[in-house]
Every structure is written in C-alpha cells, then in structure tokens.
Design a protein around this motif. Structure first.
Motif, PDB file in Angstrom:
ATOM      1  N   GLU A 135     -24.152  22.258  11.121  1.00  0.00           N
ATOM      2  CA  GLU A 135     -24.752  23.371   9.909  1.00  0.00           C
ATOM      3  C   GLU A 135     -24.320  22.132   7.950  1.00  0.00           C
ATOM      4  N   LYS A 176     -22.485  22.884  15.833  1.00  0.00           N
ATOM      5  CA  LYS A 176     -23.790  23.301  15.903  1.00  0.00           C
ATOM      6  C   LYS A 176     -23.648  22.346  13.839  1.00  0.00           C
ATOM      7  N   TRP A 227     -26.848  24.534  22.724  1.00  0.00           N
ATOM      8  CA  TRP A 227     -27.227  25.594  22.625  1.00  0.00           C
ATOM      9  C   TRP A 227     -27.812  25.223  21.748  1.00  0.00           C
ATOM     10  N   PRO A 228     -26.653  25.446  20.476  1.00  0.00           N
ATOM     11  CA  PRO A 228     -27.003  25.665  19.033  1.00  0.00           C
ATOM     12  C   PRO A 228     -27.509  24.650  18.467  1.00  0.00           C
ATOM     13  N   GLY A 240     -24.965  32.614  17.572  1.00  0.00           N
ATOM     14  CA  GLY A 240     -25.871  31.329  17.620  1.00  0.00           C
ATOM     15  C   GLY A 240     -24.962  30.469  18.158  1.00  0.00           C
ATOM     16  N   TYR A 241     -23.833  30.285  19.367  1.00  0.00           N
ATOM     17  CA  TYR A 241     -23.576  29.125  19.791  1.00  0.00           C
ATOM     18  C   TYR A 241     -22.438  29.009  19.141  1.00  0.00           C
ATOM     19  N   ARG A 242     -22.281  29.116  17.764  1.00  0.00           N
ATOM     20  CA  ARG A 242     -21.566  28.171  17.476  1.00  0.00           C
ATOM     21  C   ARG A 242     -20.216  28.423  17.726  1.00  0.00           C
TER      22      ARG A 242
END
Ligand code: GLC
Length: 779
Positions: A337, A335, A368-369, A298-300
C-alpha cells in the motif's frame, strides 16, 4: 514444491562417491578424515551423540545458529578412546562404538553389545551437482518414525519424505512435503533405537527403503552433509538428547491447556460475545477464543476492522471478565500500500525490511490482502520491529498470537484467480548484512523465525504473564518458540484417524505442544464425526476446535443435545485431568518427552506396538483407543504388558493381548495402567475459574510411582523456583495397598485444599493437604 527439484536418480553415475581415507587427525573431541578432495569430520558431543560432517570440497560451512542451540565446543567433554589400524579407525564412548572403515570411507555404529546401527551401505557418502547424500542400512525389523509433520500412518518404512515447507492445503495420506519441515527421525527395533537429525535447512529428503529395499538414504541441496546420530537405546533418550540439541519448549500458561474455540471467522464483536456467552450458559468449559483474519481492516496485519470490531479493548476486557483469553491471527504478508495509508508497510519499506528479489526489486506475491510484501524474518532487526508491532494487539489485551501462512504461502496472482503457489526466488538473499543467505538455504526457516519474533515480543510486551504462540510452519527447534497445529484438515473420518499418528510423529520430532483442528477445518462435520472428534480431541496437547469460512458451524452445541452432552462430558474430563496434563507439559520442558505418545515409546521392545497408529498413550499412564469410523461401537484394543484398568468400568485386564472394547457413541475406550495415580481436579468452566480446593489422586491398584508438578500456572515465578513437585508411589504389601504421598518439595504453596485418595474398586480416604505427605494403607 518448486518444479526444478524434480525426481532424483540416485544410482545415476553423476554421483561421485567419497574416496578412501588418506589421513586421520585426532583432536579433543573431533576426528578429521581426509579423503582426497573431501573431508569427513566426526565430533563426539556426548556418550550417545555424534555429529558427522561430510564436505565434498573439504570446506565446512560457517556455523549457523538457526536450529542447533548448543555449539560443539559447549557440550561437556566426552570420554572416548580411539584405536587405529591399517584399515579402520575405532572410536569408543561409554555407550557406543563407531568404526570408520578407511577404504572406501564408511561409518558404522554399534552399541556395546555389538548390535549395528546407522551403518553406511554399499554406497556411503556421495555428492553431485547441487546435492550431498549418504546411504545407510535398514536393519531387520527396523521401523521409522518422526520426520516432523507427516500424514498417513505412524511407521514411515517404505516412504519418501521431503523437507520443504509448503502450504499443503488438501493434504491426504500420500502428501509428502507439509507445512513443517523437521528433518529428524528415529529408527526402532527391539532393544535398539537411534535418531538422525539432518542439520540442513536446505531442501532435503529421506528415502526409507524406496529406491533400494534395505537401504535408507538422505540427501540435501546443501553443499555439505551435516548430521547427528543419537543413540537411544530407547526413544525417550533420543528425544532427550535431540531436544538438548535443538531446545525444549517453555512452559505454557495453564489456560493454554484448556479448550480453544476458533472459526474463520467469528466475524464481529457481537458474534464473539455470543459464542462466549453460549459456552458459559451451557456450562461447556472453554478458555480461549481465537480471532481469525476478519478482525483486521482489509487483512492488514496489526490493524482492527473498525466496523466489525469497533471496541476491541472492551471486547477483550469483557471476554477476560468471563474467563476467556483472546488470541489473534497474524499472517506474514503485509499489504502493498504505497499510498502512505498503512504504517506497517511504510515502516517496513523505509527500513528495507521486506524480502527483495536478487535484482534488488521488492518481491511481492498475493495473499489475503492481495498484493503483499514479506518481512525478512531472518534479520534480527526485522524480528524486533515485527515483534514491536504486536503492541497494537497486546495493548488491546490479547494473550497469544496465532501465526499462519508462514511457509510462506503465497500465489502469483490475486487469490481467487486460480493462481499458482510460489515462493521467494531461491537465490534472493535474506538475513542481516553480515550473514546473508539465499532463500534456498533459509526457506524452511520462515515460520520458525516469524514465531521466534512473536514469542520474544510477547515476553517483552507481557513480561509478567506467560503467553501462547501457535504456528502453522516451522523447522527443527520450533518447540522453543511455539505450539503447532496441523493446518487445514477436512471434516472427514480419515483426518480424524490420521490426526493421532500425525501428532505422535510431531512429538517424536521434539514438538510436544501440538493439535489438529477438532471437527475438521474444511467441510462439514456430521454430528457423529464431531462427537468422536471431541472425544479424541481431549488427548491433543493443544485442544482447539476450528472450521473454515462458509462451512457449517462447528461449535459443541450445534449438533443437538446428545452431542452437546458428549462434548461437555469430555471437556469436563479434560479439565479434570489438568493436573496430570500440566505435569506432562512440565516434563516436556525438562526432558523433551512428548505428551501424546505412540505405545512403542514406553514399550520399545514390544514389536506389536510398532504399527499401532490408532492407539495412543497420554503420558505413560493413560491409554486411549478412540473410535474413528462411522457406525462403529466396538473395537479391538491392544494392551501392552501389565494390568490395565478400564477407565469407565474399572475392570482390570491383563496386557500383552487384544481385547474387544465397547464404545457406544458416549464412550471413547480409555485404560489406565495398574500402579498409576492420576491427579484430578474439580471441573472448571475455565482453567483459572477458582482455586483448586480439592485434588483427587485416583489410584489404580498395582505398583508404580509418579510425580505431580504445580505452580501458579500463569506467571514466570516458576523460573525463580516458585513451583512444587510431589512424588507418590503405590505398592502392594501382602493383601494391602500402600499409597505414599511424599512431602511436597519446592517453594510453591497451593491454596487450601483437601486431598482425596480414591482407590479404584476399594474406597476413599480424605485429608487436608498440609504438604507433609502421607502414607495410607488400604486393605
Ligand atoms: C489458513 C489457515 C486457517 C485459517 C485461514 C484463514 O487456511 O490454515 O486455519 O482459518 O487461513 O485465516
């Protein structure tokens, strides 16, 4: 670029001009001119290098270590004399004379034949709210090059160039600010060239004769104008001095000179393996496969997607067994999160490593993320932490890092929602507690600092092997940390054409290890475009094919057999040229010279070369005149003075003239200068496939000399002196051609090999290389 920078009206009366010189203080290497409120400080750093600082308030900013690697006091002492009169102060070094006119305060430079350069114009230093500037004269016949990463043609006379890093997606010939911001240029006319480095990380701009013909201007949002004047008289000297100032590139691993294959994205292990297999089955040389953003979860950043890449270590091991290195992309956006599922976010937050807004809140943008936060790379602790994160990748066996989106590129809302590009608030503070600086001051450094973090981390994590770093954004001095590619080009002929002047201007800005996406990133290449691009691509110091998501595949075999053969042939030529190329890389590490050079670099007094954007020199010996238009099968080629041999037909041509070159699809016109020896090795499928058991010196009759640099190609032993150089000369004696290979110097011993001296149009002699050198006669 943020709107508020707007259009500047320089003749606007709000500019305050510098006043007359009131007092002059002469120090060891500095002269200080007090001009009322303002001060001007001139520092003599070398015979051909001065630093000029103009502070409207009389306060000079604290020294920042971000780009300039040598402090004023660390330069060798310079011999100079000063003469003071009522109206002027004169400074004379062994190479230049600087006259400071007192009223008004103006700086003028001359070579020792009294040819002027970098002369202040009618307007000299000036400032107004938020800007400091200087105006200088453009001399007749003067042309302008460098300026970092720039689209369009080679010469930038009549253009405005802004230094502010941006994601310049969809760039064209009119685009101004680019991914890289390198505020350096050189001005050239017959017999004299000089360079200017504007030592400002703030937004800055060069106006080369636009506002006022015959005048160039530079301005910056820094509270002080700080610039260096570097006298040539030849471009090579300017680069040598400029890279003394901002640093030189380290020697890359030899494999990084091979072909790199990339795509956004080879989306799974299986696809990557297939691509690798295809190269080997089809015997198309390739050394590196890049993994774009889809290898991540996930783009992380610093994670692996377990579905697509369940066994990255095994994959990379497997690639390695087949002679491929893996390079992974890393973006700066982490990201957001907060649920505690993502260690990188947690660590960064806990340590307070992410950029904050001026009000102290965490800054976020969208990449991205989606929602993401951004490390403050200006802080050494953050650089170190980020560097350590690379271990998740090096543990898997990767050999290099590809840093992307580091202008930084971010949107104000999720990607795909037609957001606006933003940057961190310009008044947000970055850097360590003891050296906080605004984003306005440090924006241009984001990519540089991120690359530094990667490069230093790889040195620690892979201490025995040289690594590869690639970046999209950077500032002056980026060559110390990374190679650079020219971002998202398109699969169009115009971008093939512009790639040469772009890369040449990067080389003239101190960044030698550069390339463009071969085949074009966005859009779909035709077979013909791809074939021409691959031919030209063998000249790129960094040779990487890349293409975007949802475009057609761009691997060398997808365009049919004819194009596949062309790709193979040209890649084989690139690999045969490796000894020559690697020597050029070594030279770049020693002198700051570009690898890919515009013709004027070696023929600075030949004004016919000044606007040649579509021909290049690879080193000093090989001249290329690629085809960059569809349907074209011949072209005019300008050959500078001397004799030049057609690489393909071996026919000699006299220089100082244009010739018409045949160029069917299979042929990129290539010429070699008489008196050159081009060292060639056997074709390999990858750089370290097998020991080099034969070395061919291809000799092009004439008079000349050269050098070959060699080492093990991958370790750091060369730093301890485990390398060798071999000098060679070609000369003519009556009817005979004498070739002298001097004894090999240095501590590196190559594997057993045969030396083949292949004299073009004459014949061949062979001998076993014992390092003792040889003198050979051909008649
Ligand atoms: C950016 C890069 C490009 C990359 C893509 C996805 O557009 O410039 O090279 O493939 O992001 O990561």
């Amino acid at each position: 670029m943020p709107q508020y920078f707007g259009q500047l009206h320089t003749l606007d009366p709000s500019w305050s001009q510098i006043e007359a010189v009131k007092t002059v203080e002469v120090g060891d290497r500095h002269l200080l001119f007090n001009c009322g409120n303002a001060d001007v400080k001139i520092s003599l750093l070398a015979d051909n290098l001065i630093r000029v600082r103009y502070s409207p308030s009389g306060d000079f900013l604290p020294r920042r270590s971000w780009a300039v690697t040598v402090e004023d006091q660390d330069w060798q002492p310079v011999q100079f004399q000063t003469h003071e009169t009522e109206t002027t102060t004169e400074i004379i070094t062994e190479k230049i004379k600087i006259i400071i006119q007192h009223n008004p305060c103006r700086i003028q430079c001359y070579d020792l034949q009294n040819n002027p350069f970098a002369i202040d114009g009618e307007l000299g230093f000036a400032w107004r709210q938020g800007l400091t500037a200087v105006w200088k004269k453009i001399e007749p016949e003067e042309h302008f090059y460098g300026f970092g990463e720039r689209t369009g043609f080679l010469d930038k006379l009549g253009e405005i160039k802004t230094n502010w890093t941006v994601d310049s997606l969809d760039y064209d010939a009119l685009t101004d600010a680019m991914y890289q911001a390198i505020p350096v240029f050189m001005a050239l006319r017959p017999e004299l060239s000089y360079g200017i480095f504007l030592n400002s990380t703030y937004w800055s701009r060069f106006d080369i004769g636009v506002e006022q013909p015959g005048i160039w201007r530079m301005e910056t949002q820094a509270p002080e104008l700080d610039y260096y004047i570097i006298y040539g008289p030849e471009p090579a000297q300017i680069l040598n001095t400029y890279t003394q100032l901002t640093g030189r590139m380290p020697l890359p691993p030899r494999w990084a000179l091979g072909y790199h294959q990339c795509r956004w994205s080879y989306e799974s292990e299986i696809v990557v393996q297939e691509i690798a297999k295809e190269f080997r089955n089809r015997k198309i040389p390739c050394d590196v496969i890049h993994l774009d953003i889809d290898y991540m979860q996930g783009y992380r950043v610093f994670t692996w997607n377990e579905k697509r890449f369940p066994e990255p270590k095994k994959l990379i091991q497997n690639l390695s067994e087949n002679g491929f290195k893996a390079v992974t992309i890393i973006d700066p956006g982490v990201k957001y999160e907060p649920e505690g599922n993502y260690a990188i976010f947690d660590q960064g937050l806990e340590q307070d490593y992410f950029v904050r807004k001026p009000n102290g809140q965490l800054f976020h943008g969208y990449v991205w993320p989606d929602k993401a936060v951004f490390p403050d790379f200006l802080n050494l602790k953050v650089q170190k932490w980020w560097g350590e994160c690379h271990q998740t990748l090096t543990d898997m066996g990767i050999s290099g890092i590809w840093n992307d989106m580091n202008e930084p590129a971010l949107d104000d809302r999720p990607f795909g929602d037609k957001g606006t590009k933003i940057t961190f608030p310009l008044d947000s503070l970055q850097g360590p507690p003891e050296e906080r600086a605004t984003h306005a001051e440090t924006h241009n450094l984001y990519g540089l600092m991120m690359s530094k973090s990667s490069a230093e981390a790889l040195l620690k994590l892979r201490p025995k092997e040289r690594s590869f770093v690639l970046t999209r954004s950077g500032y002056a001095g980026i060559q110390r940390w990374s190679s650079v590619w020219m971002g998202d080009n398109h699969s169009i002929w115009e971008h093939l054409e512009t790639s040469l002047p772009m890369l040449c201007n990067m080389g003239l800005s101190g960044v030698a290890f550069v390339g463009c996406d071969i085949g074009g990133f966005a859009g779909n290449a035709t077979a013909e475009l791809f074939a021409r691009w691959m031919q030209l691509g063998i000249l790129y110091p960094l040779m990487r094919g890349h293409s975007a998501l949802s475009t057609a595949q761009h691997e060398p075999w997808v365009f049919g057999e004819r194009v596949e053969c062309i790709c193979r042939d040209y890649l084989e030529l690139r690999y045969r040229l490796l000894p020559y190329l690697y020597t050029l890389f070594w030279e770049a590490t020693q002198t700051g010279s570009p690898i890919l050079r515009p013709l004027f670099y070696h023929y600075p007094n030949d004004s016919k070369t000044y606007s040649l954007s579509d021909q290049v020199l690879l080193g000093s010996a090989i001249l290329a005149a690629p085809i960059y238009r569809p349907g074209v099968e011949c072209r005019a080629v300008y050959l500078p003075k001397g004799i030049w041999y057609d690489w393909w037909t071996k026919e000699p041509y006299s220089g100082s003239q244009y010739i018409l070159a045949e160029a069917p699809l299979e042929r990129m016109p290539l010429y070699v200068k008489a008196g050159s020896i081009i060292p060639l090795q056997p074709v390999m499928q990858y750089v370290d496939e097998k020991p080099i058991d034969s070395l061919t010196f291809k000799v092009f009759p004439g008079t000349g000399e050269g050098i070959l640099y060699e080492d093990d190609g991958h370790s750091f032993e060369y730093i301890q002196g485990i390398y060798s150089t071999t000098k060679y000369q070609v000369s003519q004696e009556n009817q005979a051609l004498i070739i002298e290979i001097e004894p090999r110097q240095g501590q590196w011993t190559p594997p057993d090999r045969e030396i083949i001296i292949d004299v073009v149009g004459v014949g061949e002699q062979r001998f076993q290389d014992d390092g003792q050198g040889k003198i050979l006669r051909f008649s």
